[in-house]
Motif scaffolding. Sequence first.
Motif, mmCIF file in Angstrom:
data_model
loop_
_atom_site.group_PDB
_atom_site.id
_atom_site.type_symbol
_atom_site.label_atom_id
_atom_site.label_comp_id
_atom_site.label_asym_id
_atom_site.label_seq_id
_atom_site.Cartn_x
_atom_site.Cartn_y
_atom_site.Cartn_z
ATOM 1 N N ASN A 17 0.850 -1.178 0.000
ATOM 2 C CA ASN A 17 0.000 0.000 0.000
ATOM 3 C C ASN A 17 0.891 1.235 0.000
ATOM 4 O OD1 ASN A 17 0.641 0.718 2.747
ATOM 5 N ND2 ASN A 17 -0.895 -0.741 3.468
ATOM 6 N N ASP A 18 0.337 2.402 0.216
ATOM 7 C CA ASP A 18 1.122 3.641 0.138
ATOM 8 C C ASP A 18 2.208 3.740 1.204
ATOM 9 O OD1 ASP A 18 -0.345 4.478 -2.035
ATOM 10 O OD2 ASP A 18 -1.720 5.708 -0.846
ATOM 11 N N GLU A 19 2.062 3.022 2.310
ATOM 12 C CA GLU A 19 2.995 3.159 3.419
ATOM 13 C C GLU A 19 3.781 1.907 3.769
ATOM 14 O OE1 GLU A 19 0.830 4.676 6.730
ATOM 15 O OE2 GLU A 19 0.148 6.434 5.631
ATOM 16 N N VAL A 39 7.375 1.115 2.890
ATOM 17 C CA VAL A 39 7.483 0.986 1.433
ATOM 18 C C VAL A 39 8.761 1.648 0.910
ATOM 19 C CG1 VAL A 39 6.155 3.032 0.785
ATOM 20 C CG2 VAL A 39 6.091 1.006 -0.666
ATOM 21 N N THR A 40 9.410 2.452 1.720
ATOM 22 C CA THR A 40 10.630 3.143 1.302
ATOM 23 C C THR A 40 11.894 2.355 1.615
ATOM 24 O OG1 THR A 40 10.683 4.282 3.433
ATOM 25 C CG2 THR A 40 9.594 5.421 1.595
ATOM 26 N N ARG A 51 9.136 0.775 -9.959
ATOM 27 C CA ARG A 51 8.149 0.032 -10.748
ATOM 28 C C ARG A 51 8.836 -0.921 -11.730
ATOM 29 N NH1 ARG A 51 2.965 1.505 -10.001
ATOM 30 N NH2 ARG A 51 2.573 3.520 -9.044
#
Length: 70
Positions: A17-19, A39-40, A51
Amino acid sequence: MIRAADNYRWVGIYDVNDEEIAVIAWSRIGATAYPRFPVTQGLSGQAVASRSTVVSNDVTKNPPIPDSLR
């Protein structure tokens, strides 16, 4: 099936997800070292950000995810 199809040593399926990135299934015995992480972080984070596929011939030589970020 994926692992056996091309003789991969390990295959994981992740929820992203985004985080956070969270492993939801994997093909080896025992839990993965980092079941959840930002996610980083890590090679998976690099793959999400770019991607594209990230290949590592030896993941032990990549920087680990700090315990404070898991």
